[in-house]
Design an enzyme around this catalytic site. Structure first.
Site, PDB file in Angstrom:
ATOM      1  N   GLU A 175       0.815  -1.225   0.000  1.00 54.99           N
ATOM      2  CA  GLU A 175       0.000   0.000   0.000  1.00 54.99           C
ATOM      3  C   GLU A 175       0.848   1.274   0.000  1.00 54.99           C
ATOM      4  OE1 GLU A 175      -2.724   0.352   3.314  1.00 54.99           O
ATOM      5  OE2 GLU A 175      -3.591   2.194   2.533  1.00 54.99           O
ATOM      6  N   LYS A 217      -2.417  -2.032  -3.244  1.00 53.87           N
ATOM      7  CA  LYS A 217      -3.476  -1.204  -2.643  1.00 53.87           C
ATOM      8  C   LYS A 217      -3.113   0.272  -2.809  1.00 53.87           C
ATOM      9  CE  LYS A 217      -5.905  -0.393   1.721  1.00 53.87           C
ATOM     10  NZ  LYS A 217      -6.498  -1.061   2.890  1.00 53.87           N
ATOM     11  N   SER A 259      -9.732   3.953   0.549  1.00 56.95           N
ATOM     12  CA  SER A 259     -10.707   5.039   0.326  1.00 56.95           C
ATOM     13  C   SER A 259     -10.128   6.399   0.714  1.00 56.95           C
ATOM     14  CB  SER A 259     -12.027   4.755   1.049  1.00 56.95           C
ATOM     15  OG  SER A 259     -11.872   4.636   2.437  1.00 56.95           O
ATOM     16  N   GLY A 260      -9.203   6.434   1.643  1.00 57.43           N
ATOM     17  CA  GLY A 260      -8.374   7.625   1.862  1.00 57.43           C
ATOM     18  C   GLY A 260      -9.066   8.892   2.339  1.00 57.43           C
ATOM     19  N   GLY A 261     -10.323   8.780   2.776  1.00 56.49           N
ATOM     20  CA  GLY A 261     -11.016   9.986   3.237  1.00 56.49           C
ATOM     21  C   GLY A 261     -12.136  10.421   2.291  1.00 56.49           C
ATOM     22  N   SER A 287     -10.370  -2.206  -0.863  1.00 53.72           N
ATOM     23  CA  SER A 287      -9.829  -2.598   0.438  1.00 53.72           C
ATOM     24  C   SER A 287     -10.060  -1.396   1.342  1.00 53.72           C
ATOM     25  CB  SER A 287      -8.337  -2.938   0.316  1.00 53.72           C
ATOM     26  OG  SER A 287      -7.799  -3.215   1.592  1.00 53.72           O
ATOM     27  N   ARG A 290     -12.470   3.273   6.173  1.00 57.71           N
ATOM     28  CA  ARG A 290     -13.547   4.205   6.530  1.00 57.71           C
ATOM     29  C   ARG A 290     -14.762   4.102   5.624  1.00 57.71           C
ATOM     30  NH1 ARG A 290      -9.323   8.974   6.552  1.00 57.71           N
ATOM     31  NH2 ARG A 290      -8.260   7.378   5.326  1.00 57.71           N
TER      32      ARG A 290
HETATM   33  P1  13P Z   1      -9.205   3.881   4.240  1.00 57.76           P
HETATM   34  O1  13P Z   1     -10.034   3.172   3.208  1.00 57.76           O
HETATM   35  O2  13P Z   1     -10.015   4.422   5.380  1.00 57.76           O
HETATM   36  O3  13P Z   1      -8.245   4.857   3.631  1.00 57.76           O
HETATM   37  O4  13P Z   1      -8.317   2.769   4.938  1.00 57.76           O
HETATM   38  C1  13P Z   1      -7.718   1.807   4.193  1.00 57.76           C
HETATM   39  C2  13P Z   1      -6.477   1.380   4.851  1.00 57.76           C
HETATM   40  O5  13P Z   1      -6.297   0.217   5.121  1.00 57.76           O
HETATM   41  C3  13P Z   1      -5.463   2.384   5.157  1.00 57.76           C
HETATM   42  O6  13P Z   1      -4.271   1.772   5.483  1.00 57.76           O
END
Ligand code: 13P
Length: 325
Positions: A175, A217, A259-261, A287, A290
């Site tokens: 990721e 990811k 999803s990153g916010g 993946s 939030r």
């Molecule tokens: P988000 O989808 O909330 O960004 O989290 C995914 C994640 O695993 C961050 O490391």
């Protein structure tokens, strides 16, 4: 026993995706406090029990990423979390990095730590029932950022982590997250994402990581949160797919976005629009953390009488994302 390739395929195929429930103790504590729940070990455990016992979750979720503390806790019926997931037909994953720390000499940039002792920890996680792992590196866009040294340091960590996981029998989720923070444009996010992914695949090749036994990811290619010019759904989808096509080898079985916010609904719409940008050499799935769990946490708020409503809220997001695929 399933091979790395088979596990990676299971994680991303059949219209399913991965759920990230691996928030660190500090992050999970602040999420709980945000909905008025005391940040205790027991409340973190209860919340994770709510997530993993959601009925029918396995129809849309192939794997759940857990944090180290959860992997060692039990459900109220005495089963371990990996055992409960196995009973449901869901793979158990483990976040193995120890967090993004300030990079020496760098202005606000971070490098993810956690390589020390990782070979032994991987062996222990396999014994505890994990089949895949996650390591998250963060890249900041800013004035003159990211620096070359933060990109190189981070992709080096990711590649060494991925190699250790594969050696020990875990599929690595790799990721590299280009953060949405800032007012940068879509084009700037695309440029940085391209450079980071190129550097990453060079480093993975150097470390002899098997591309067919990992899952990528990445961030979607989006404009910064504070950018005045926000692109539409189709533009984000097309730009993201174009960028990935340029740099992600077809041997990678699947790309599972963070999803990153983004709001849960927008993340789902982006994922859906990308499926129309085909043909694609890899599976494109989710993946999300939030974007899958936020509505459930908001519904539950620590109230046992809202347990089932919270599970339904999670299932709504999981089913919507599976349908978007
Ligand atoms: P988000 O989808 O909330 O960004 O989290 C995914 C994640 O695993 C961050 O490391």
């Amino acid at each position: 026993m399933a091979t790395l390739k088979e596990i990676a395929h299971t994680m991303v195929s059949n219209r399913r995706g991965v759920l990230a429930a691996d928030e660190s103790i500090a992050t999970m504590s602040s999420r709980l406090e945000g909905v008025g729940v005391a940040p205790s070990d027991e409340n973190r455990r209860t919340y994770r029990e709510l997530i993993v016992t959601t009925p029918d979750l396995a129809d849309s979720i192939s794997g759940i990423i857990l944090a180290d503390d959860t992997l060692r806790q039990e459900l109220s019926d005495g089963r371990t979390f990996p055992a409960a997931l196995a009973d449901m037909g869901i793979l158990a994953g483990i976040k193995v990095d120890t967090g993004a720390k300030p990079l020496a000499g760098a202005d606000g940039e971070k490098v993810t730590e956690g390589l020390d002792g990782l070979r032994d920890r991987v062996a222990e996680y396999v014994r505890l029932g994990a089949t895949f792992a996650k390591w998250r590196a963060v890249i900041t866009i800013g004035d003159g950022l990211p620096s070359e040294r933060s990109i190189r340091a981070n992709v080096h960590g990711l590649a060494r982590y991925a190699g250790l996981c594969q050696e020990g029998g875990l599929v690595p989720i790799v990721e590299p997250e280009v953060l949405m923070d800032g007012d940068h444009s879509l084009a700037r996010c695309q440029q940085v994402t391209r450079v980071v992914l190129r550097a990453l695949f060079d480093e993975l090749a150097l470390m002899q990581v098997r591309l067919d036994g990992m899952v990528l990811k990445p961030n979607m290619v989006v404009a910064g949160k504070e950018c005045a010019q926000q692109p539409g759904v189709e533009e984000v989808a097309q730009t993201t797919v174009d960028t990935l096509r340029e740099v992600v080898p077809p041997e990678v079985p699947g790309i599972a976005f963070l999803s990153g916010g983004q709001s849960p609904e927008l993340a789902t719409r982006h994922l859906g629009a990308m499926q129309n940008c085909g043909p694609l050499p890899w599976e494109l799935t989710y993946s999300f953390g939030r974007a899958l769990v936020a509505p459930a946490l908001e519904t539950w708020r620590g109230d046992a009488s809202r347990w089932q409503a919270a599970q339904r809220a999670l299932l709504v997001r999981a089913v919507a994302n599976a349908a978007a695929r």
